[in-house]
Write an enzyme that holds these catalytic residues in place. Structure first.
Site, PDB file in Angstrom:
ATOM      1  N   ILE A   3       0.850  -1.188   0.000  1.00 56.07           N
ATOM      2  CA  ILE A   3       0.000   0.000   0.000  1.00 56.07           C
ATOM      3  C   ILE A   3       0.890   1.243   0.000  1.00 56.07           C
ATOM      4  O   ILE A   3       1.553   1.548   0.983  1.00 56.07           O
ATOM      5  CB  ILE A   3      -0.988  -0.033   1.195  1.00 56.07           C
ATOM      6  CG1 ILE A   3      -1.826   1.245   1.265  1.00 56.07           C
ATOM      7  CG2 ILE A   3      -0.298  -0.339   2.504  1.00 56.07           C
ATOM      8  CD1 ILE A   3      -2.953   1.170   2.270  1.00 56.07           C
ATOM      9  N   GLU A   4       0.905   1.932  -1.148  1.00 53.71           N
ATOM     10  CA  GLU A   4       1.792   3.075  -1.345  1.00 53.71           C
ATOM     11  C   GLU A   4       1.063   4.207  -2.063  1.00 53.71           C
ATOM     12  O   GLU A   4      -0.055   4.039  -2.540  1.00 53.71           O
ATOM     13  CB  GLU A   4       3.009   2.667  -2.179  1.00 53.71           C
ATOM     14  CG  GLU A   4       3.854   1.560  -1.587  1.00 53.71           C
ATOM     15  CD  GLU A   4       5.117   1.317  -2.404  1.00 53.71           C
ATOM     16  OE1 GLU A   4       5.860   2.286  -2.640  1.00 53.71           O
ATOM     17  OE2 GLU A   4       5.343   0.161  -2.811  1.00 53.71           O
ATOM     18  N   ASN A   5       1.709   5.354  -2.140  1.00 53.01           N
ATOM     19  CA  ASN A   5       1.304   6.494  -2.952  1.00 53.01           C
ATOM     20  C   ASN A   5      -0.005   7.110  -2.440  1.00 53.01           C
ATOM     21  O   ASN A   5      -0.612   6.654  -1.489  1.00 53.01           O
ATOM     22  CB  ASN A   5       1.187   6.087  -4.434  1.00 53.01           C
ATOM     23  CG  ASN A   5       1.687   7.171  -5.357  1.00 53.01           C
ATOM     24  OD1 ASN A   5       1.498   8.350  -5.117  1.00 53.01           O
ATOM     25  ND2 ASN A   5       2.343   6.753  -6.439  1.00 53.01           N
TER      26      ASN A   5
END
Length: 528
Positions: A364-366
């Site tokens: 889970i990024e950005n």
């Protein structure tokens, strides 16, 4: 407004008096979710600050194109007076009932109560209540809503008793259960699972995992169904289960799993890597969204029938296994594309079923996932659902970090995982991209200490429990910002991870670990 609701008979009929009852479900958002509420455009989320009462409140992120309308439909009686109220905070916050009364406040710097009264029509059986902000006015908050009045008059019928309760899995600290669905004249809205006579958890489906148990202990479970009117079924027949004994096989989840990416960089033969290095797991990247809420490798390749499935088969034939990485930094991701936790869980389930998986990892990024409160909660809710529906499945969250530990979004993710009882097995941080010239060993240790402290604070774990739920995902050789992790530094990190009994070690990536698979061989020596 009242005359409009009553229609032509309004002047001839005297409305009945309301009774003291709150008809709204999840009125203070204390469930930690938006359960029973519907918010436009994924604009709603549940927050722990600021609140009016309890520990949770609604945050509606009004934007230039969406007023963040959140609503709930309830059963009501015809020709009956009701009072709707809410505590709100923000600019131009509106409260009302569709087709009836409404009110609003132009500005509330602190929580202010809004109240409206309305009377249902002669044949009205449902009412839709709503809150919303205003375009371009920013986030509003709401808490402790109440719809005061008698419930839908004709539904006095309780759901049928859940049948065939059964144990589907046990661990040292959990018991997984399933049962056959109940029926109801209007509709079953959920189930309460009781452990030794006390409420243990509530779910919407016909399976649940009760956690926080003691090893080697017998427990007794029953299940009750409930409907929207508050009717509750009798208890199901009791089923007993004994948690696993401590000792023997290591109950911890330990995984050394470097990344393998088939979409780039001349992917190596996985059988060769397994046979040369002894590594047993690969984190296989990346599962993304294709045409909405549908999982596909790199948004392009199908789950089965292609190179990805044949690669997994080759890894397993060599004695290894894989955990899919769902998400990542870029691309079209499932989290924002699936409309609800249930829909996202369905997408995850397709991946689980395609490969009979033992574990899944959500990277889970950005700003579309990590820095998005609604999507964070959706991912956590989905992982909770698949964990309940797949006894024994391990769940991993991988996310960025500061060199001191999680940033504000990482802290929120951990806090929400606890609040939603998502039962995440491993929180893996990516301790790199701090800046060129960083001390990669020192920064990694410092960041992991920060994560350990946050997990202890959020979950009430001791140090050993916190470390057991931690993972490190590094980057071999040069990072995006020019930091350098040498094999010697990676060996230091691995040895530190072993000495602190953390749960997971990974790096990006095997594709870059040529020609001798040196980092992979070092990682294979991780024992947790």
């Amino acid at each position: 407004m009242t005359a409009a609701l009553l229609g032509g008979l309004g002047a001839l009929i005297t409305p009945s008096a309301a009774q003291a009852a709150n008809l709204l479900s999840n009125p203070g958002f204390e469930s930690g979710t938006l359960s029973d509420w519907s918010c436009t455009g994924n604009t709603g989320s549940v927050v722990s600050n600021p609140v009016h009462g309890g520990t949770k409140a609604l945050a509606g992120a009004a934007s230039a194109t969406d007023n963040a309308r959140c609503s709930q439909t309830v059963s009501v009686q015809p020709n009956t007076a009701y009072t709707l109220s809410a505590w709100v905070r923000g600019n131009y916050v509106h409260l009302g009932v569709v087709g009836g009364a409404a009110t609003w406040t132009p500005s509330a710097s602190g929580y202010t109560q809004l109240t409206v009264s309305f009377t249902t029509g002669a044949s009205q059986r449902t009412a839709e209540v709503y809150l919303h902000g205003w375009y371009g006015q920013g986030t509003y908050h709401a808490d402790d809503l109440s719809l005061d009045g008698p419930g839908g008059g004709d539904d006095g019928e309780a759901p049928t008793t859940p049948s065939s309760p059964r144990v589907t899995g046990t661990s040292t600290t959990s018991v997984s259960l399933a049962w056959n669905a109940s029926t109801d004249n209007v509709g079953v809205t959920g189930y309460d699972v009781h452990r030794d006579g006390a409420l243990a958890t509530s779910v919407t489906g016909t399976a649940a995992t009760v956690t926080g148990l003691t090893a080697g202990t017998e427990y007794r479970f029953t299940i009750r169904a409930k409907d929207r009117a508050g009717n509750v079924s009798p208890h199901s027949p009791a089923v007993t289960a004994t948690t696993d004994e401590t000792g023997g096989e290591d109950p911890r989840f330990v995984q050394a799993a470097p990344y393998l990416y088939l979409g780039w960089g001349n992917p190596p033969s996985p059988a060769e890597v397994v046979n040369t290095t002894g590594v047993k797991w690969f984190t296989m990247a990346f599962i993304l969204a294709q045409n909405g809420c549908n999982p596909a490798w790199d948004s392009q390749r199908p789950l089965t029938g292609g190179v990805d499935e044949s690669t997994i088969q080759a890894i397993r034939a060599a004695g290894g296994d894989i955990v899919p990485s769902i998400g990542g930094w870029s691309g079209n991701k499932l989290g924002p594309n699936c409309s609800s936790a249930e829909a996202l869980a369905g997408a995850y389930q397709k991946v689980i079923d395609a490969y009979d998986l033992k574990a899944i990892d959500v990277d889970i990024e950005n700003t579309d996932e990590f820095e998005n409160a609604v999507v964070q909660d959706r991912i956590l809710g989905a992982l909770k659902i698949v964990k309940q529906n797949n006894p024994g499945l391990r769940t991993i969250l991988t996310f960025p970090t500061l060199n001191t530990g999680p940033n504000s979004w990482g802290n929120r993710l951990i806090e929400r995982a606890h609040a939603l009882d998502a039962d995440i097995d491993n929180f893996t941080i990516m301790p790199f991209n701090f800046g060129g010239g960083a001390d990669m060993y020192g920064s990694t240790v410092k960041a992991t200490h920060g994560l350990k402290n946050k997990l202890m604070s959020a979950f009430g774990w001791n140090e050993a429990q916190a470390y057991a739920h931690i993972g490190i995902s590094g980057m071999n050789d040069s990072s995006d910002t020019g930091e350098v992790t040498t094999p010697q530094i990676w060996t230091q990190i691995r040895d530190w991870a072993n000495s602190h009994d953390i749960g997971r070690l990974a790096f990006w990536s095997v594709n870059r670990d040529r020609p001798n698979w040196e980092f992979t061989s070092i990682t294979a020596g991780f024992t947790g």
